[in-house]
Design a protein around this motif. Structure first.
Motif, PDB file in Angstrom:
ATOM      1  N   UNK A 262    -110.596 -11.382   9.079  1.00  0.00           N
ATOM      2  CA  UNK A 262    -109.717 -10.961  10.167  1.00  0.00           C
ATOM      3  C   UNK A 262    -109.477 -12.148  11.083  1.00  0.00           C
ATOM      4  N   UNK A 263    -108.357 -12.142  11.811  1.00  0.00           N
ATOM      5  CA  UNK A 263    -108.021 -13.232  12.719  1.00  0.00           C
ATOM      6  C   UNK A 263    -107.122 -12.699  13.830  1.00  0.00           C
ATOM      7  N   UNK A 264    -107.060 -13.418  14.958  1.00  0.00           N
ATOM      8  CA  UNK A 264    -106.207 -12.967  16.060  1.00  0.00           C
ATOM      9  C   UNK A 264    -104.734 -12.953  15.643  1.00  0.00           C
ATOM     10  N   UNK A 265    -104.028 -11.892  16.030  1.00  0.00           N
ATOM     11  CA  UNK A 265    -102.590 -11.841  15.747  1.00  0.00           C
ATOM     12  C   UNK A 265    -101.928 -13.029  16.419  1.00  0.00           C
ATOM     13  N   UNK A 266    -100.960 -13.585  15.745  1.00  0.00           N
ATOM     14  CA  UNK A 266    -100.285 -14.775  16.253  1.00  0.00           C
ATOM     15  C   UNK A 266    -100.780 -16.037  15.583  1.00  0.00           C
ATOM     16  N   UNK A 267    -102.006 -16.011  15.058  1.00  0.00           N
ATOM     17  CA  UNK A 267    -102.543 -17.133  14.294  1.00  0.00           C
ATOM     18  C   UNK A 267    -101.995 -17.001  12.872  1.00  0.00           C
TER      19      UNK A 267
END
Length: 148
Positions: free
Chosen positions: A117-122
């Motif tokens: 998972x990763x921050x949205x926008x990355x």
């Protein structure tokens, strides 16, 4: 007006931004494959909380994280269903690791798989994208024929 249920000082380390995250989990049992999940996570003083949704349904998140080591673990609790235990690592490209549903919750069979998972926008840190490139043709003024 401030919400008394929200932490007053969110995590300041840029690897642990509170807000919307996205990603996937992998599983080999039916339905096998790569399954997207969307989450909204809050990181505060070593604790992580949140909620989200994936192909199984809505869920809540409760767990812990360590800024220095990048290690974290949490329980994903599906509303009215089972729990999934996650253990991962954050090295600045989101959180990746393994999930598990223990045999005690699943008729004697343990399920496990990977996740990221990763921050949205990355941009997707897994690099799982299709790309195509071609050189732009240069006009030479010559006529090219098939018998050449």
């Amino acid at each position: 007006m401030t919400d008394p249920t929200q932490p007053t000082a969110l995590e300041s380390d840029p690897n642990w931004p509170s807000g919307p995250w996205t990603g996937f989990f992998l599983q080999t049992h039916a339905p096998a494959g790569k399954h997207r999940m969307d989450l909204h996570l809050t990181f505060h003083q070593g604790g992580m909380t949140g909620e989200g949704r994936d192909c199984v349904g809505p869920f809540t998140v409760r767990g812990r994280y360590e800024v220095v080591t990048g290690q974290c673990h949490w329980t994903k609790r599906y509303v009215g269903k089972h729990d999934v235990f996650y253990k991962g690592f954050n090295e600045g490209k989101g959180i990746w690791g393994v999930w598990e549903i223990p045999a005690a919750q699943n008729q004697g069979v343990t399920f496990r798989g990977g996740f990221h998972i990763w921050p949205k926008g990355m941009p997707d840190p897994t690099g799982d994208r299709l790309a195509e490139e071609a050189d732009v043709p240069v006009e030479t003024g010559e006529l090219v024929t098939a018998d050449r």
